[in-house]
Design a protein around this motif. Structure first.
Motif, short mmCIF file in Angstrom:
data_model
loop_
_atom_site.label_atom_id
_atom_site.label_comp_id
_atom_site.label_asym_id
_atom_site.label_seq_id
_atom_site.Cartn_x
_atom_site.Cartn_y
_atom_site.Cartn_z
N ALA A 103 -0.71 2.02 -10.66
CA ALA A 103 -1.13 1.40 -9.40
C ALA A 103 -2.49 0.73 -9.56
O ALA A 103 -2.70 -0.39 -9.07
N ALA A 104 -3.39 1.39 -10.26
CA ALA A 104 -4.72 0.80 -10.48
C ALA A 104 -4.62 -0.45 -11.34
O ALA A 104 -5.31 -1.45 -11.09
N ALA A 105 -3.76 -0.43 -12.35
CA ALA A 105 -3.61 -1.60 -13.22
C ALA A 105 -3.03 -2.78 -12.44
O ALA A 105 -3.46 -3.92 -12.61
N ILE A 106 -2.08 -2.50 -11.56
CA ILE A 106 -1.50 -3.57 -10.75
C ILE A 106 -2.56 -4.16 -9.83
O ILE A 106 -2.69 -5.38 -9.71
N LEU A 107 -3.33 -3.30 -9.19
CA LEU A 107 -4.37 -3.78 -8.28
C LEU A 107 -5.43 -4.60 -9.02
O LEU A 107 -5.98 -5.56 -8.47
N MET A 108 -5.72 -4.22 -10.27
CA MET A 108 -6.72 -4.97 -11.04
C MET A 108 -6.22 -6.37 -11.39
O MET A 108 -7.02 -7.30 -11.50
N ASN A 151 -4.24 5.19 2.56
CA ASN A 151 -5.06 6.28 3.10
C ASN A 151 -6.32 6.40 2.25
O ASN A 151 -6.37 5.95 1.11
N GLN A 152 -7.33 7.01 2.80
CA GLN A 152 -8.66 7.01 2.17
C GLN A 152 -8.67 7.72 0.82
O GLN A 152 -9.30 7.25 -0.12
N LYS A 153 -7.97 8.83 0.73
CA LYS A 153 -7.98 9.60 -0.51
C LYS A 153 -7.34 8.83 -1.67
O LYS A 153 -7.89 8.74 -2.77
N ALA A 154 -6.18 8.24 -1.42
CA ALA A 154 -5.49 7.47 -2.46
C ALA A 154 -6.30 6.25 -2.85
O ALA A 154 -6.40 5.90 -4.03
N ALA A 155 -6.91 5.57 -1.86
CA ALA A 155 -7.73 4.40 -2.15
C ALA A 155 -8.95 4.78 -2.98
O ALA A 155 -9.33 4.05 -3.91
N ALA A 156 -9.55 5.94 -2.70
CA ALA A 156 -10.71 6.38 -3.47
C ALA A 156 -10.33 6.69 -4.90
O ALA A 156 -11.06 6.34 -5.85
N ILE A 157 -9.21 7.34 -5.11
CA ILE A 157 -8.75 7.66 -6.47
C ILE A 157 -8.48 6.39 -7.25
O ILE A 157 -8.91 6.24 -8.40
N LEU A 158 -7.76 5.45 -6.63
CA LEU A 158 -7.45 4.18 -7.32
C LEU A 158 -8.73 3.40 -7.63
O LEU A 158 -8.86 2.80 -8.71
N ALA A 195 0.83 -1.21 0.00
CA ALA A 195 0.00 0.00 0.00
C ALA A 195 0.86 1.25 0.00
O ALA A 195 0.58 2.22 -0.71
N GLU A 196 1.92 1.23 0.79
CA GLU A 196 2.83 2.39 0.87
C GLU A 196 3.51 2.63 -0.47
O GLU A 196 3.63 3.76 -0.94
N ARG A 197 3.95 1.56 -1.13
CA ARG A 197 4.66 1.69 -2.41
C ARG A 197 3.70 2.11 -3.54
O ARG A 197 4.05 2.94 -4.36
N LEU A 198 2.51 1.52 -3.54
CA LEU A 198 1.55 1.86 -4.60
C LEU A 198 1.05 3.30 -4.49
O LEU A 198 0.66 3.91 -5.49
N ALA A 199 1.09 3.85 -3.29
CA ALA A 199 0.69 5.25 -3.11
C ALA A 199 1.68 6.19 -3.77
O ALA A 199 1.32 7.29 -4.18
N MET A 200 2.93 5.75 -3.94
CA MET A 200 3.95 6.59 -4.57
C MET A 200 4.02 6.41 -6.08
O MET A 200 4.60 7.23 -6.78
N VAL A 201 3.44 5.34 -6.58
CA VAL A 201 3.48 5.03 -8.02
C VAL A 201 2.39 5.84 -8.74
O VAL A 201 1.40 6.28 -8.14
N GLU A 202 2.59 6.02 -10.03
CA GLU A 202 1.58 6.70 -10.86
C GLU A 202 0.22 6.03 -10.68
O GLU A 202 0.12 4.81 -10.57
N THR A 203 -0.82 6.84 -10.65
CA THR A 203 -2.17 6.35 -10.33
C THR A 203 -2.63 5.26 -11.29
O THR A 203 -3.17 4.24 -10.86
N GLU A 204 -2.45 5.46 -12.58
CA GLU A 204 -2.92 4.48 -13.56
C GLU A 204 -2.17 3.15 -13.41
O GLU A 204 -2.76 2.08 -13.51
#
Length: 189
Positions: free
Chosen positions: A148-153, A168-175, A137-146
């Motif tokens: 990070a979302a692709a990795i999570l998918m 954190n809530q804001k980063a999780a909501a954006i992703l 979670a800490e590392r994905l928050a620093m990576v580009e949003t797109e």
């Protein structure tokens, strides 16, 4: 239609001759000077009577006059129709251009989506799958949003939900919003 135009033209031509003959008769009454050796002026009443019978012999001239007008009217009608067709063609061209622009927009969106999914290669996904959820979670928050979302998918849903829970809530909501829009099979616009 042509016959009615001819009838109207004949009536107009007859009226024009009557008006002209009346004007001649008025002018004849006003003329006071006579040149030496010229014939005596004809009284105005005689001029009017002579002009009226002249309508019948000139009927062919009236027909020619009306047929000339009919050709001009037909040409004008054709010109108006051609102008209207040009306007319609312009509207069709605008619509075709709008459709082409929309098609290009869809193709661009599809390419972006494919690129987005291709970014998360299996090796990167396997790296994040092996990490602890709080570190991922800490590392994905620093990576580009797109990215990070692709990795999570591409991650297992249980693992992805645990990582999102640690963010954190804001980063999780954006992703989450990026992942939801990428998962949609329809146009985002």
């Amino acid at each position: 239609m042509t016959m009615s135009i001819l009838r109207n033209c004949r009536k107009l031509f007859a009226a024009a001759i009557l008006v002209a003959s009346a004007a001649v008769s008025v002018r004849a009454g006003e003329v006071r000077q006579v040149l030496p050796g010229a014939p005596e002026p004809v009284p105005a009443q005689e001029l009017v009577r002579e002009a009226v019978p002249a309508l019948d012999p000139d009927a062919s001239e009236v027909q020619r006059f009306c047929s000339n007008i009919a050709d001009a009217a037909r040409d004008r009608r054709y010109a108006l129709q051609a102008e209207e067709l040009k306007q319609l063609q312009g509207e069709v061209d605008k619509r075709i251009k709008a459709l082409e622009d929309k098609r290009n927009e869809y193709e661009t969106w599809l390419k972006r989506r494919e690129l987005f999914l291709a970014r998360a290669e299996e090796s990167v996904v396997s790296i994040y799958a092996g990490m602890k959820p709080d570190a991922a979670a800490e590392r994905l928050a620093m990576v580009e949003t797109e990215l990070a979302a692709a990795i999570l998918m591409k991650l297992d849903t249980r693992k992805a939900s645990t990582i999102l829970n640690e963010m954190n809530q804001k980063a999780a909501a954006i992703l989450t919003s990026v992942m939801a829009s990428a998962a949609r099979r329809t146009d985002p616009s």
